[in-house]
Design an enzyme around this catalytic site. Structure first.
Site, PDB file in Angstrom:
ATOM      1  CE  LYS A 246     -39.639 -43.115 -36.747  1.00 34.99           C
ATOM      2  NZ  LYS A 246     -39.387 -41.704 -36.362  1.00 34.99           N
ATOM      3  CG  ASP A 251     -35.328 -42.413 -32.722  1.00 41.07           C
ATOM      4  OD1 ASP A 251     -34.091 -42.437 -32.927  1.00 41.07           O
ATOM      5  OD2 ASP A 251     -36.061 -41.450 -33.034  1.00 41.07           O
ATOM      6  CE  LYS A 258     -35.317 -39.669 -30.166  1.00 41.78           C
ATOM      7  NZ  LYS A 258     -35.766 -38.390 -30.747  1.00 41.78           N
ATOM      8  CG  ASP A 328     -33.229 -38.076 -32.966  1.00 41.98           C
ATOM      9  OD1 ASP A 328     -33.786 -39.188 -33.088  1.00 41.98           O
ATOM     10  OD2 ASP A 328     -33.504 -37.264 -32.057  1.00 41.98           O
ATOM     11  CD  GLU A 330     -35.316 -42.201 -36.317  1.00 37.74           C
ATOM     12  OE1 GLU A 330     -34.828 -41.085 -36.040  1.00 37.74           O
ATOM     13  OE2 GLU A 330     -36.447 -42.542 -35.941  1.00 37.74           O
ATOM     14  NE  ARG A 332     -36.847 -36.427 -41.236  1.00 37.96           N
ATOM     15  CZ  ARG A 332     -36.979 -35.178 -40.836  1.00 37.96           C
ATOM     16  NH1 ARG A 332     -36.579 -34.187 -41.614  1.00 37.96           N
ATOM     17  NH2 ARG A 332     -37.510 -34.879 -39.666  1.00 37.96           N
TER      18      ARG A 332
HETATM   19  N1  BES Z   1     -39.098 -40.403 -33.307  1.00 32.92           N
HETATM   20  C1  BES Z   1     -38.724 -39.036 -33.336  1.00 32.92           C
HETATM   21  C2  BES Z   1     -39.913 -38.086 -33.277  1.00 32.92           C
HETATM   22  C3  BES Z   1     -40.718 -38.079 -31.998  1.00 32.92           C
HETATM   23  C4  BES Z   1     -40.450 -37.163 -31.002  1.00 32.92           C
HETATM   24  C5  BES Z   1     -41.782 -38.925 -31.842  1.00 32.92           C
HETATM   25  C6  BES Z   1     -41.215 -37.130 -29.860  1.00 32.92           C
HETATM   26  C7  BES Z   1     -42.546 -38.915 -30.696  1.00 32.92           C
HETATM   27  C8  BES Z   1     -42.279 -38.025 -29.718  1.00 32.92           C
HETATM   28  C9  BES Z   1     -37.953 -38.735 -34.627  1.00 32.92           C
HETATM   29  O1  BES Z   1     -37.188 -39.760 -35.140  1.00 32.92           O
HETATM   30  C10 BES Z   1     -37.025 -37.602 -34.312  1.00 32.92           C
HETATM   31  O2  BES Z   1     -36.173 -37.800 -33.495  1.00 32.92           O
HETATM   32  N2  BES Z   1     -37.231 -36.471 -34.956  1.00 32.92           N
HETATM   33  C11 BES Z   1     -36.460 -35.317 -34.706  1.00 32.92           C
HETATM   34  C12 BES Z   1     -36.197 -34.666 -36.035  1.00 32.92           C
HETATM   35  C13 BES Z   1     -35.166 -33.586 -35.994  1.00 32.92           C
HETATM   36  C14 BES Z   1     -33.789 -34.168 -35.698  1.00 32.92           C
HETATM   37  C15 BES Z   1     -35.168 -32.878 -37.325  1.00 32.92           C
HETATM   38  C16 BES Z   1     -37.259 -34.396 -33.796  1.00 32.92           C
HETATM   39  O3  BES Z   1     -38.479 -34.359 -33.892  1.00 32.92           O
HETATM   40  O4  BES Z   1     -36.652 -33.732 -32.967  1.00 32.92           O
HETATM   41 ZN    ZN Z   2     -37.837 -41.696 -34.687  1.00 29.08          ZN
HETATM   42 ZN    ZN Z   3     -35.232 -39.858 -34.275  1.00 34.27          ZN
END
Ligand code: BES
Ligand code: ZN
Ligand code: ZN
Length: 484
Positions: A246, A251, A258, A328, A330, A332
């Site tokens: 990835k 992000d 966020k 968010d 994204e 996946r």
């Molecule tokens: N890049 C983030 C995950 C992340 C969070 C990595 C903290 C490192 C530290 C990912 O794209 C994300 O935002 N995931 C969301 C998923 C949710 C919306 C289902 C998350 O983990 O909150």
């Molecule tokens: Zn991400």
């Molecule tokens: Zn994200």
């Protein structure tokens, strides 16, 4: 930092400082020449404890045992303790775990990993002062280590640690300086240097390949996506390994923006892709007898009038439709298309993907550990085992059919988020498994590195910021496949 291996005993080597590792608090060992002074200074020799005796030009550091993980961290802590001093060269004995060279390799890795600092944006560069390390074959338990074997251990350690630091540099670079096009040119530069083959897919090719999910994520950014394909194709390989990373160069969360506090550090969302590039570098430099393909989905997730939206339905490369309920989630989407593309291009014996995929993984297993998922328990166990022997923490998380139901969609084939707050690392992993072909089901493992990839304090051999998580574990795994 350069390394020199010598058969001379420690006493016959000239250098600014001697580093002595005190094993299991044994301050009576003959290596410990300053026991009374250490006692005075209150040094007990616990893991990672250091004591610099300036008048003696000796630095002591504690390690719990002769095992690789203890020695690696002790070496990192020792070299870090010399930051700001004027020592330029050190000498050190060899420490083996019953004569095996793994601990020597670990010590060398520890020195290189511990000396790392990221100085690109500092006006005053603070670099570790040690330029030269002389390793004596004189061994802690008077065991003899073959000089060829020792030299090979040091050489492999250098490649491994340099690749890890290379990955750290990419991840630590700001999103303004490292966007998809830049990641692609880093890969091209690496290919030129190492002889890897490199192919870059630009938006037109991504469109031709029907990677609409990946393209949607990148649409609102002024930096257009790239998919990178690096390959190492030796003659008569033992097997074929595909790696997928990835590479979200930023992000922001997209329209499901966020909160401010969560957006900081999201330059690290390219850690999986950066790890894949680092692994490819080392695989090429070690010239391992395994065919290895590295794919990176490099994309920036931003907001704007052209952004993809919650409520959209995207069609992935394998024609599965995805209901978007949160922009968010994204990673996946980018991985779905990159996984499909990688499987179309290469029929592999093993497929591993690396991603800072979910905050839920960090909640589940903590900041220091990667979670390993998939449909094949033995493969998960193999990844965990190799991670541990390479000095990384990892643990298996299992899929289950109840959580699978939570990513069902009423209007599309699947939803990009789960309908429950819990088990988010697993539901993300199960989402990815929908994009693994039947003939690859058992060959795939997903590694969520969201915890260890980027930590804002020093831990073990890792600095502030990017750790290079994934690089050492996967190298060890591929190395072991190459000698099977
Ligand atoms: N890049 C983030 C995950 C992340 C969070 C990595 C903290 C490192 C530290 C990912 O794209 C994300 O935002 N995931 C969301 C998923 C949710 C919306 C289902 C998350 O983990 O909150
Ligand atoms: Zn991400
Ligand atoms: Zn994200």
């Amino acid at each position: 930092m350069n390394f020199e291996l010598t058969a001379l005993p420690l006493g016959d080597i000239n250098s600014d400082l001697e580093v002595v590792i005190v094993i299991n608090k044994n301050t009576h060992h003959h290596f410990v020449q300053d026991a009374p002074l250490l006692k005075k200074a209150g040094f007990e020799g616990t893991q990672d404890e250091t004591c610099l005796l300036v008048a003696q030009d000796r630095l002591y550091v504690g390690a719990d045992s002769l095992k690789s993980s203890a020695i690696r961290t002790a070496a990192a802590v020792a070299i870090r303790a010399l930051n700001g001093t004027s020592y330029k060269s050190i000498k050190v004995a060899t420490y083996t775990d019953n004569g095996c060279s793994y601990s020597l390799r670990a010590m060398t890795e520890g020195f290189i990993l511990g000396a790392y600092s990221f100085n690109v944006y500092k006006s005053k560069k603070k670099k570790n002062p040690i330029k030269h390390i002389t390793v004596s074959l004189q061994e802690y338990e008077n065991l003899t280590l073959d000089i060829e074997e020792a030299s090979e251990a040091i050489h492999k350690a250098q490649i491994t640690a340099d690749a890890t630091n290379f990955t750290r540099d990419i991840v630590n670079t700001t999103p303004e300086d490292c966007y998809p096009e830049v990641m692609a040119s880093i890969a091209e530069g690496l290919a030129e240097e190492t002889g890897l083959h490199c192919k870059i897919l630009k938006p037109k090719e991504l469109k031709d390949e029907k990677m609409e999910a990946l393209l949607a994520v990148g649409r609102a950014s002024r930096h257009k996506p790239r998919v990178i394909h690096l390959s190492h194709t030796p003659k008569n390989p033992k097997c074929v390994v595909t790696l997928i990373g990835k590479g979200l160069t930023y992000d922001s969360g997209g329209l499901s923006l966020k909160p401010a506090d969560f957006m900081v550090t999201m330059k690290s969302d390219k850690s999986g892709g950066s790890a894949v590039i680092g692994i490819m570098k080392a695989v090429a430099e070690m010239n391992l007898a395994v065919e290895v393909h590295g794919f990176v989905g490099a994309v920036e997730n931003m907001i704007g009038g052209d952004a993809y939206k919650p409520d959209d339905v995207l069609v992935a490369k394998n024609k599965k439709t995805i209901e978007i309920r949160n922009t968010d989630a994204e990673g996946r989407l980018v991985l779905a298309d990159t996984l499909c593309y990688a499987q179309q291009e290469v029929k592999a014996d093993y497929i591993f993907d690396f991603a800072t995929l979910t905050g839920a993984s960090v909640v589940a297993v903590g900041n220091y550990t990667s979670s390993v998922m998939g449909n094949n328990k033995e493969l998960q166990a193999l990844v965990v085992k190799e991670a541990h022997s390479a000095g990384e923490l990892a643990t298996a998380l299992d899929f289950n059919r109840y959580l699978r139901k939570t990513i069902k969609s009423e209007i599309a084939d699947i939803c990009n988020i789960s309908n429950t707050r819990y088990g988010g690392a697993i539901t993300a992993g199960m989402f990815l498994s929908e994009f693994i072909d039947e003939d690859h089901t058992e060959k795939w493992a997903h590694i969520d590195i969201a915890g260890p990839a980027f930590v804002e304090h020093i831990w073990g051999e890792n600095p502030h910021g990017a750790s290079g998580a994934g690089v050492r574990m996967m190298l060890r795994l591929i190395e072991n496949l190459s000698v099977k």
